[in-house]
Scaffold this active site. Structure first.
Site, PDB file in Angstrom:
ATOM      1  N   GLY A   1       1.021  -1.314  -0.022  1.00  0.00           N
ATOM      2  CA  GLY A   1      -0.001   0.060  -0.003  1.00  0.00           C
ATOM      3  C   GLY A   1       0.889   1.227   0.066  1.00  0.00           C
ATOM      4  O   GLY A   1       0.453   2.287   0.615  1.00  0.00           O
TER       5      GLY A   1
ATOM      6  N   HIS B  16      -5.118   0.927   8.947  1.00  0.00           N
ATOM      7  CA  HIS B  16      -6.226   1.624   9.608  1.00  0.00           C
ATOM      8  C   HIS B  16      -7.421   1.880   8.570  1.00  0.00           C
ATOM      9  O   HIS B  16      -8.224   2.442   9.020  1.00  0.00           O
ATOM     10  CB  HIS B  16      -5.561   3.025  10.218  1.00  0.00           C
ATOM     11  CG  HIS B  16      -5.359   4.103   9.184  1.00  0.00           C
ATOM     12  ND1 HIS B  16      -5.117   5.542   9.594  1.00  0.00           N
ATOM     13  CD2 HIS B  16      -5.068   3.970   7.811  1.00  0.00           C
ATOM     14  CE1 HIS B  16      -4.918   6.271   8.497  1.00  0.00           C
ATOM     15  NE2 HIS B  16      -4.933   5.124   7.379  1.00  0.00           N
TER      16      HIS B  16
ATOM     17  N   ASP C  34      -3.219  -6.830  -5.738  1.00  0.00           N
ATOM     18  CA  ASP C  34      -4.031  -6.921  -4.585  1.00  0.00           C
ATOM     19  C   ASP C  34      -3.658  -7.639  -3.392  1.00  0.00           C
ATOM     20  O   ASP C  34      -3.234  -8.857  -3.232  1.00  0.00           O
ATOM     21  CB  ASP C  34      -5.240  -7.538  -4.859  1.00  0.00           C
ATOM     22  CG  ASP C  34      -6.528  -7.685  -3.811  1.00  0.00           C
ATOM     23  OD1 ASP C  34      -6.175  -6.919  -2.857  1.00  0.00           O
ATOM     24  OD2 ASP C  34      -7.697  -7.852  -4.154  1.00  0.00           O
ATOM     25  N   MET C  35      -3.372  -6.609  -2.353  1.00  0.00           N
ATOM     26  CA  MET C  35      -2.754  -7.159  -1.191  1.00  0.00           C
ATOM     27  C   MET C  35      -3.492  -8.357  -0.291  1.00  0.00           C
ATOM     28  O   MET C  35      -2.952  -9.233   0.522  1.00  0.00           O
ATOM     29  CB  MET C  35      -2.522  -6.042   0.041  1.00  0.00           C
ATOM     30  CG  MET C  35      -3.664  -5.442   0.535  1.00  0.00           C
ATOM     31  SD  MET C  35      -3.240  -3.926   1.211  1.00  0.00           S
ATOM     32  CE  MET C  35      -4.654  -3.251   1.582  1.00  0.00           C
TER      33      MET C  35
ATOM     34  N   ASP D 183       1.377  -1.783  -4.559  1.00  0.00           N
ATOM     35  CA  ASP D 183      -0.231  -0.935  -4.681  1.00  0.00           C
ATOM     36  C   ASP D 183      -0.989  -1.331  -5.588  1.00  0.00           C
ATOM     37  O   ASP D 183      -0.633  -2.049  -6.469  1.00  0.00           O
ATOM     38  CB  ASP D 183       0.068   0.560  -4.477  1.00  0.00           C
ATOM     39  CG  ASP D 183      -0.863   1.205  -3.694  1.00  0.00           C
ATOM     40  OD1 ASP D 183      -2.114   1.021  -4.032  1.00  0.00           O
ATOM     41  OD2 ASP D 183      -0.742   1.891  -2.556  1.00  0.00           O
TER      42      ASP D 183
END
Ligand SMILES: C[S@@+](CC[C@H](N)C(=O)[O-])C[C@H]1O[C@@H](n2cnc3c(N)ncnc32)[C@H](O)[C@@H]1O
Ligand SMILES: O=c1cc(-c2ccc(O)cc2)oc2c(O)c(O)ccc12
Length: 366
Positions: free
Chosen positions: A205, A267, A249-250, A229
């Site tokens: 990200g 978060h 895509d993580m 990312d």
């Protein structure tokens, strides 16, 4: 004699009323007005005009440089000077009347459009119509009836909206890059040793690579940095020697490395999604000497509060931003971090404060 509501108050309640601690005017006047005036200063390029001029400017000089109405500009500058954003200095020459000049402060330099210390993009993003509209739906989130306030208003989550609306996507990327510059400095100044022995590092990200570019420069022993990312985000990144950009895509796959870095990514997500991301991170690093480095707020971090309680206040504001902008994203306490890390299979972790809202959490699989 007529009975009033006050007659029913206890002595303590009357005392509390006398010493009311909260200035309510900040809720009906403040916040939005301050944000709007600062946005206006950025849009008009006030700080840039003074910087380009090379020295403080009179009202007349500033109004002619910005092509603004003299009276309105005076009122806005008076407001900004009163808030300590710009400063007014009076210069008295022997043969002239005293003249007022507007000069820069460290805060006004943050409103410049470009430069290492600029925070303009973050302010423009937060004050943009798509972000502001989201706040009107916060109560739906609190009732638990909404996916996220952002999705109620825009019909899709913030990252899908950014992909479908490239202009807003660019504003988000610039805002994240501006916040990332501040965070990269705090990480480099406060805990560079965390990266000792790390030869390959993947920033999950990692946006358009702002943090990785600074880290590989500060840590010449990192031979390969990977910024990972979503494909449409990395496609906009500036190429740099020693950095590979990988789109994906993580939740599906994370490129392998000695260590994984996650800066204000978790978060954005609820606990279940965080655990899924962290499990993928654990699979990407060596079991014996790998680690995951998480840079996130730790709400109620006592060590940080001793240094600067304001950072905890900003952490709580950021928690509201997460409530409005994401589905189950939140800022976490120490116990909440311990829970997601344990569930993702990490056997131990440490937390260190840095000069930022965020702390650095190192999580080890073994
Ligand atoms: C809050 S930003 C943090 C950016 C960067 N780490 C920083 O501190 O500036 C979250 C990032 O997660 C990325 N992201 C969101 N969903 C993702 C996914 N499924 N896979 C990979 N990256 C994702 C977004 O594109 C965005 O760049
Ligand atoms: O609007 C935001 C702002 C942030 C943000 C700002 C400053 C920090 O020190 C950390 C984070 O993060 C956001 C985010 O992660 C998101 O998904 C949407 C909006 C924002």
């Amino acid at each position: 004699m007529k009975e009033t509501q006050r007659d029913h108050l206890t002595w303590e309640e009357r005392e509390e009323e006398k010493h009311e601690k909260v200035d309510m005017s900040k809720y009906y006047f403040g916040g939005v007005v301050e944000m709007a005036v600062v946005k206006c200063a950025i849009e008009l390029g006030m700080a840039d005009a003074i910087a380009n001029h090379g020295r403080p400017m009179t009202l007349l000089e500033l109004s002619s440089a910005l092509d603004c109405d003299l009276q309105n500009l005076h009122r806005v500058m008076r407001f900004l000077v009163n808030h300590g954003i710009f400063k007014e200095i009076i210069i008295r020459n022997e043969d002239t009347v005293p003249t007022a000049y507007y000069a820069q402060t460290p805060s006004s330099r943050r409103l410049m459009r470009t430069g290492e210390n600029s925070m303009a993009a973050l302010i423009l993003m937060q004050s943009s119509p798509p972000a502001m509209a989201t706040w009107h739906c916060l109560s739906a989130c609190v009732k638990g009836k909404a996916t996220s306030a952002f999705e109620v208003v825009h019909g899709e989550d913030v990252w899908k909206y950014a992909e479908a609306n490239p202009a807003h996507g660019q504003l988000i990327n610039e805002a994240m890059a501006c916040k990332a510059r501040v965070m990269a400095s705090a990480i480099i100044d406060g805990c560079l040793d965390v990266f000792e022995g790390v030869e390959t590092l993947v920033d999950v990200g990692g946006g358009t690579g702002t943090i990785m570019r600074r880290l590989v420069k500060a840590c010449p022993w990192i031979s390969k940095g990977i910024t990972f990312d979503l494909p449409h985000v990395v496609s906009l990144a500036e190429q740099c020697e020693g950095i590979e950009y990988v789109g994906g895509d993580m939740f599906e796959f994370i490129p392998k490395a000695d260590a994984v870095l996650l800066v204000t990514v978790l978060h954005d997500w609820g606990d279940d999604e965080c655990i899924r991301i962290l499990k993928k991170c654990r699979e990407a690093i060596p079991k014996d000497k790998g680690k995951v480095i998480i840079v996130e707020a730790v709400i109620g971090n006592k060590e940080q509060q001793k240094e600067d309680n304001k950072l905890n206040d900003v952490g709580l504001v950021l928690d509201m931003v997460m409530m409005a902008h994401t589905y189950k994203g939140k800022e976490r306490t120490l116990d909440e971090w311990a829970y997601v890390l344990r569930e993702a299979g990490f056997s131990r972790h440490t937390v260190r404060s840095i000069a930022a809202i965020q702390s650095v959490i190192e999580a080890f699989p073994a």
